[in-house]
Design a protein around this motif. Sequence first.
Motif, PDB file in Angstrom:
ATOM      1  N   MET A   1       0.846  -1.173   0.000  1.00 54.03           N
ATOM      2  CA  MET A   1       0.000   0.000   0.000  1.00 54.03           C
ATOM      3  C   MET A   1       0.891   1.234   0.000  1.00 54.03           C
ATOM      4  SD  MET A   1      -2.830   1.097   2.812  1.00 54.03           S
ATOM      5  CE  MET A   1      -4.235   0.855   1.774  1.00 54.03           C
TER       6      MET A   1
ATOM      7  N   ARG B   1      -4.832  -3.616   1.677  1.00 52.08           N
ATOM      8  CA  ARG B   1      -5.729  -2.466   1.505  1.00 52.08           C
ATOM      9  C   ARG B   1      -7.051  -2.637   2.258  1.00 52.08           C
ATOM     10  NH1 ARG B   1      -6.379   1.766  -2.242  1.00 52.08           N
ATOM     11  NH2 ARG B   1      -8.555   2.333  -2.556  1.00 52.08           N
TER      12      ARG B   1
ATOM     13  N   GLU C   1      -2.544   5.818  -1.357  1.00 49.19           N
ATOM     14  CA  GLU C   1      -3.702   4.938  -1.157  1.00 49.19           C
ATOM     15  C   GLU C   1      -4.273   5.096   0.251  1.00 49.19           C
ATOM     16  OE1 GLU C   1      -3.001   1.059  -3.945  1.00 49.19           O
ATOM     17  OE2 GLU C   1      -1.566   1.378  -2.308  1.00 49.19           O
TER      18      GLU C   1
END
Length: 92
Positions: A1, A76, A5
Amino acid sequence: MTLEEFRELALELTGSQQGTNPDFRVGKKVFASLRRQCGMVKVDAALQQDLLQQYPNTFQAGPDGCTQVNLEQADREVVAQALQAAWRRARG
C-alpha cells in the motif's frame, strides 16, 4: 500500500479532512495520520490487540490506541477497515 492509497481511503470517509501534519480528522478529532512510510490509526484497545495478533508484520501498538501501520506490508482491505473503525471512534 502506498501513502497515497492510505490518504485516499482516509479521505473517502464522510466528513474527514486532511490537516497539515498530515493527519486526518473528523470534526476536531484525529483518527489517522501519515509519517514517511507508515500510517497510524487510532482504534480502541480491543481492535488494536486483534490487529496486532492477526497482522503482526503490519501493525505495531502505541499508546491510547494509536496503532502504527507498516504500509509496505499492509493489505488495503484490512487498512480500510481499521480506518473506518478509527473514524467511527473519533466521530463518537
